[in-house]
Design an enzyme around this catalytic site. Sequence first.
Site, PDB file in Angstrom:
ATOM      1  N   SER A  43       0.815  -1.220   0.000  1.00 44.20           N
ATOM      2  CA  SER A  43       0.000   0.000   0.000  1.00 44.20           C
ATOM      3  C   SER A  43       0.849   1.270   0.000  1.00 44.20           C
ATOM      4  O   SER A  43       1.737   1.441   0.834  1.00 44.20           O
ATOM      5  CB  SER A  43      -0.888  -0.008   1.255  1.00 44.20           C
ATOM      6  OG  SER A  43      -1.316   1.290   1.569  1.00 44.20           O
ATOM      7  N   GLY A  44       0.516   2.182  -0.904  1.00 43.92           N
ATOM      8  CA  GLY A  44       1.215   3.468  -0.935  1.00 43.92           C
ATOM      9  C   GLY A  44       0.946   4.278   0.321  1.00 43.92           C
ATOM     10  O   GLY A  44       1.848   4.894   0.894  1.00 43.92           O
ATOM     11  N   LEU A  45      -0.314   4.245   0.763  1.00 37.64           N
ATOM     12  CA  LEU A  45      -0.659   4.987   1.985  1.00 37.64           C
ATOM     13  C   LEU A  45       0.142   4.438   3.172  1.00 37.64           C
ATOM     14  O   LEU A  45       0.744   5.186   3.938  1.00 37.64           O
ATOM     15  CB  LEU A  45      -2.170   4.861   2.256  1.00 37.64           C
ATOM     16  CG  LEU A  45      -2.636   5.412   3.602  1.00 37.64           C
ATOM     17  CD1 LEU A  45      -2.370   6.910   3.715  1.00 37.64           C
ATOM     18  CD2 LEU A  45      -4.120   5.121   3.827  1.00 37.64           C
ATOM     19  N   ASP A  55       1.013  10.676   1.726  1.00 35.42           N
ATOM     20  CA  ASP A  55       0.761   9.828   0.556  1.00 35.42           C
ATOM     21  C   ASP A  55       0.696  10.716  -0.689  1.00 35.42           C
ATOM     22  O   ASP A  55      -0.290  10.716  -1.415  1.00 35.42           O
ATOM     23  CB  ASP A  55      -0.561   9.073   0.782  1.00 35.42           C
ATOM     24  CG  ASP A  55      -0.792   7.963  -0.244  1.00 35.42           C
ATOM     25  OD1 ASP A  55       0.146   7.656  -1.009  1.00 35.42           O
ATOM     26  OD2 ASP A  55      -1.916   7.421  -0.277  1.00 35.42           O
ATOM     27  N   ASP A  82       1.197  -1.026  -4.884  1.00 34.01           N
ATOM     28  CA  ASP A  82       0.409   0.158  -5.203  1.00 34.01           C
ATOM     29  C   ASP A  82       1.397   1.171  -5.791  1.00 34.01           C
ATOM     30  O   ASP A  82       2.099   1.866  -5.057  1.00 34.01           O
ATOM     31  CB  ASP A  82      -0.229   0.668  -3.904  1.00 34.01           C
ATOM     32  CG  ASP A  82      -0.887   2.023  -4.063  1.00 34.01           C
ATOM     33  OD1 ASP A  82      -0.951   2.533  -5.201  1.00 34.01           O
ATOM     34  OD2 ASP A  82      -1.333   2.560  -3.029  1.00 34.01           O
ATOM     35  N   ASP A  84       0.993   3.902  -7.361  1.00 33.04           N
ATOM     36  CA  ASP A  84       0.477   5.277  -7.561  1.00 33.04           C
ATOM     37  C   ASP A  84       0.258   5.527  -9.058  1.00 33.04           C
ATOM     38  O   ASP A  84      -0.442   4.778  -9.703  1.00 33.04           O
ATOM     39  CB  ASP A  84       1.422   6.292  -6.916  1.00 33.04           C
ATOM     40  CG  ASP A  84       1.440   6.167  -5.395  1.00 33.04           C
ATOM     41  OD1 ASP A  84       0.502   5.545  -4.852  1.00 33.04           O
ATOM     42  OD2 ASP A  84       2.386   6.645  -4.757  1.00 33.04           O
ATOM     43  N   GLU A 111      -2.697   4.103 -11.040  1.00 29.43           N
ATOM     44  CA  GLU A 111      -3.987   4.801 -11.042  1.00 29.43           C
ATOM     45  C   GLU A 111      -3.946   5.971 -12.016  1.00 29.43           C
ATOM     46  O   GLU A 111      -2.889   6.585 -12.203  1.00 29.43           O
ATOM     47  CB  GLU A 111      -4.331   5.260  -9.617  1.00 29.43           C
ATOM     48  CG  GLU A 111      -3.357   6.237  -8.999  1.00 29.43           C
ATOM     49  CD  GLU A 111      -3.436   6.292  -7.465  1.00 29.43           C
ATOM     50  OE1 GLU A 111      -3.311   5.221  -6.826  1.00 29.43           O
ATOM     51  OE2 GLU A 111      -3.610   7.397  -6.925  1.00 29.43           O
ATOM     52  N   LYS A 117       0.681  12.312  -6.871  1.00 29.41           N
ATOM     53  CA  LYS A 117      -0.719  12.018  -6.559  1.00 29.41           C
ATOM     54  C   LYS A 117      -1.053  12.424  -5.120  1.00 29.41           C
ATOM     55  O   LYS A 117      -0.176  12.758  -4.303  1.00 29.41           O
ATOM     56  CB  LYS A 117      -1.025  10.532  -6.782  1.00 29.41           C
ATOM     57  CG  LYS A 117      -0.120   9.525  -6.087  1.00 29.41           C
ATOM     58  CD  LYS A 117      -0.280   9.372  -4.578  1.00 29.41           C
ATOM     59  CE  LYS A 117      -1.646   8.987  -4.132  1.00 29.41           C
ATOM     60  NZ  LYS A 117      -1.859   7.530  -4.103  1.00 29.41           N
ATOM     61  N   ASN A 119      -3.805  10.940  -1.930  1.00 31.27           N
ATOM     62  CA  ASN A 119      -4.674   9.811  -1.605  1.00 31.27           C
ATOM     63  C   ASN A 119      -6.118  10.111  -2.019  1.00 31.27           C
ATOM     64  O   ASN A 119      -6.607  11.218  -1.847  1.00 31.27           O
ATOM     65  CB  ASN A 119      -4.601   9.518  -0.101  1.00 31.27           C
ATOM     66  CG  ASN A 119      -5.358   8.247   0.241  1.00 31.27           C
ATOM     67  OD1 ASN A 119      -6.570   8.267   0.418  1.00 31.27           O
ATOM     68  ND2 ASN A 119      -4.636   7.136   0.302  1.00 31.27           N
ATOM     69  N   SER A 120      -6.770   9.093  -2.539  1.00 33.60           N
ATOM     70  CA  SER A 120      -8.116   9.262  -3.108  1.00 33.60           C
ATOM     71  C   SER A 120      -9.133   9.757  -2.081  1.00 33.60           C
ATOM     72  O   SER A 120     -10.156  10.327  -2.438  1.00 33.60           O
ATOM     73  CB  SER A 120      -8.608   7.931  -3.680  1.00 33.60           C
ATOM     74  OG  SER A 120      -7.697   7.469  -4.641  1.00 33.60           O
ATOM     75  N   ARG A 156      -6.003   1.139 -12.307  1.00 38.16           N
ATOM     76  CA  ARG A 156      -6.967   1.617 -11.307  1.00 38.16           C
ATOM     77  C   ARG A 156      -7.712   2.818 -11.866  1.00 38.16           C
ATOM     78  O   ARG A 156      -7.096   3.816 -12.259  1.00 38.16           O
ATOM     79  CB  ARG A 156      -6.209   1.981 -10.030  1.00 38.16           C
ATOM     80  CG  ARG A 156      -6.999   2.776  -9.021  1.00 38.16           C
ATOM     81  CD  ARG A 156      -6.264   2.701  -7.705  1.00 38.16           C
ATOM     82  NE  ARG A 156      -6.583   3.804  -6.822  1.00 38.16           N
ATOM     83  CZ  ARG A 156      -6.052   3.943  -5.612  1.00 38.16           C
ATOM     84  NH1 ARG A 156      -5.172   3.043  -5.169  1.00 38.16           N
ATOM     85  NH2 ARG A 156      -6.373   4.967  -4.856  1.00 38.16           N
ATOM     86  N   HIS A 187     -12.326   1.949  -7.968  1.00 36.43           N
ATOM     87  CA  HIS A 187     -12.259   2.502  -6.612  1.00 36.43           C
ATOM     88  C   HIS A 187     -13.478   3.362  -6.333  1.00 36.43           C
ATOM     89  O   HIS A 187     -13.978   4.052  -7.228  1.00 36.43           O
ATOM     90  CB  HIS A 187     -10.984   3.334  -6.463  1.00 36.43           C
ATOM     91  CG  HIS A 187     -10.478   3.404  -5.052  1.00 36.43           C
ATOM     92  ND1 HIS A 187     -10.912   2.571  -4.051  1.00 36.43           N
ATOM     93  CD2 HIS A 187      -9.544   4.211  -4.473  1.00 36.43           C
ATOM     94  CE1 HIS A 187     -10.287   2.857  -2.931  1.00 36.43           C
ATOM     95  NE2 HIS A 187      -9.449   3.855  -3.153  1.00 36.43           N
TER      96      HIS A 187
HETATM   97  C1  SPV Z   1      -3.412   2.550  -0.725  1.00 32.28           C
HETATM   98  O1  SPV Z   1      -3.505   1.610   0.050  1.00 32.28           O
HETATM   99  O2  SPV Z   1      -2.486   3.361  -0.709  1.00 32.28           O
HETATM  100  C2  SPV Z   1      -4.465   2.780  -1.711  1.00 32.28           C
HETATM  101  C3  SPV Z   1      -5.796   2.329  -1.403  1.00 32.28           C
HETATM  102  O3  SPV Z   1      -4.194   3.407  -2.686  1.00 32.28           O
HETATM  103  S1  SPV Z   1      -6.635   3.652  -0.729  1.00 32.28           S
HETATM  104  O4  SPV Z   1      -5.828   4.302   0.217  1.00 32.28           O
HETATM  105  O5  SPV Z   1      -7.830   3.042  -0.177  1.00 32.28           O
HETATM  106  O6  SPV Z   1      -6.973   4.561  -1.836  1.00 32.28           O
HETATM  107 MG    MG Z   2      -2.399   4.301  -2.666  1.00 30.16          MG
END
Ligand code: SPV
Ligand code: MG
Length: 564
Positions: A43-45, A55, A82, A84, A111, A117, A119-120, A156, A187
């Site tokens: 996971s990027g986060l 992130d 992930d 990004d 994505e 980027k 975080n979404s 993504r 997502h």
């Molecule tokens: C991550 O885990 O970094 C993701 C998923 O990209 S989310 O944070 O849910 O967008």
């Molecule tokens: Mg991410």
Amino acid sequence: MRTRSERLRQMLLSDQLEFLMEAHNGLSARIVREAGFKGIWGSGLSISAQFGVRDNNEASWTQVVDMLEFMADASDLPILLDGDTGYGNFNNMRRLVRKLEQRGIAGVCIEDKQFPKTNSFLNGERQPLAEMAEFAGKIAAGKDTQNDPDFCIVARVEALIAGWGMDEALRRAEAYRRAGADAILIHSKRSVPDEIVAFAREWAGRAPLVIVPTKYYSTPTDVFRKAGISMVIWANHLVRAATAAMQSVAREIHTNETLVNVEDRVASVNEIFRLQDADEYSAAERLYLSASEASRSAVVLAATRGRGLDAMTTDRPKVMLPIAGKPLLRWLIDGFKKENVNDITVVGGYRVDAIDTAGIKLVVNEHYAETGELASLACAIDGLEAETVISYGDLLFRSYVLRALVESKADSAVVVDSSPSAENDRTVRDFAYCSRADDRGLFGTPVLLKRVVSAKHPQNSESGETAGGRWIGLLKVSRDGLVKLKAALAGLRKRPDFDALDMPALMNALVADGAQVEVLYVHGHWRGVNDLEDFRQAVDFAHAQTPFGSTPGDGSASSKVPHD
Ligand code: SPV
Ligand code: MG
């Protein structure tokens, strides 16, 4: 076993709903594997969070890839990174794919947003999307670059997050599929799965679908199964679990200034060692380190009170008697440490509570009053596997004595004092009969032990043989020698009189079993402590080992006290 990328591909293609669990470093990657998951979400986060940065591509992509390397080393599971936005344009994506393949990463998810980027879930609707054709080109560049046909690229789609609507999401997903994406991650940040279910219906299985239900977490997992989703990513729950636990423990320790309330709530240090695979290291050390580099072991027999010293040993065993400022046992341990004998097991018995356990493992011979030295040795020997020195606890010796013993290449070796004064000793002693007398030559041929006899005086045997000297109470066995010693001890244990047996019986059994026990002659330079006179002499001896100007026993000096 199939490669990681094969396994990830298989998970995407299987009829089952499959799951990836987030990990953010080597430790969490191992924990994911042990929990039973088949794959990892890098996971990027979570990776940025564990670095303590946002992130927003604040950690460089090479820092992320370095972390993935630790994760891949710690767990053999397939890892889907992930990635990004791919950290740049098509060209950065190509390099990323090459580097991920080199590190055994099974796939990457990118994505359709812009670098850097965000975080979404942070103002997702305001985030600009990548231009669709440009993003499709990035996917194609990645697919053209991969060497491993099973490496997976997941595209993504952020159109629902950014508020562009279902049609745009479907249009983009189709373009990315055509560009070569192996799966589509759709997502959503809604708290219910309606968008996802609607998308899946329209998509109709054109390529595997992956979802991240962080925001619609209360949805029953069967809803995803029924919707035909291929893979669910539990995206950030280990970094969040660790965060909550660390916050609670840090607050608790800070507030109460003690560890007592947290010890039982945190993983034991041994559990951390286990997760680090510390046992494998010890096994490899035995295999690859030469005996001189590997840590050596010692067993110190210290269970008895000490006959003849009753007045001084009401509250402690003999080995805790102070000699020139520090206990007898400490002299011994300091001497061992100097020779890289670091794994020291002391077998206590009488007043075991008074034994200072710093730097040692203490085991107890509960039956010390009714048993002999071999019963004490048996309490300690099972766990040992390295080269081992077995020593009486009441010995003082010059440091060369121990050095010569540990440097001996023999499977087993004993130290024998050939000085004539030894023969006039007041107490019962262990006389060693040897293949040759001590000629005190520097380069003599090896001398072997024939037997050890406990007696008041050396006996002349029928053949007129005289003892080569006294065994001083030091025996060393190599790793192989230890195996033989354990076998000899096991043989003696079957004897009804085992509880009465002392070390000479074991050395004699070793010889009887065919072991070659090397004799290292010394000429004095040691003291045993058996009675008050010995004790007095030991104090003089110890004082003579103390460097000028230092005071043994004041802690700072004790580690510096050489014996020679
Ligand atoms: C991550 O885990 O970094 C993701 C998923 O990209 S989310 O944070 O849910 O967008
Ligand atoms: Mg991410």
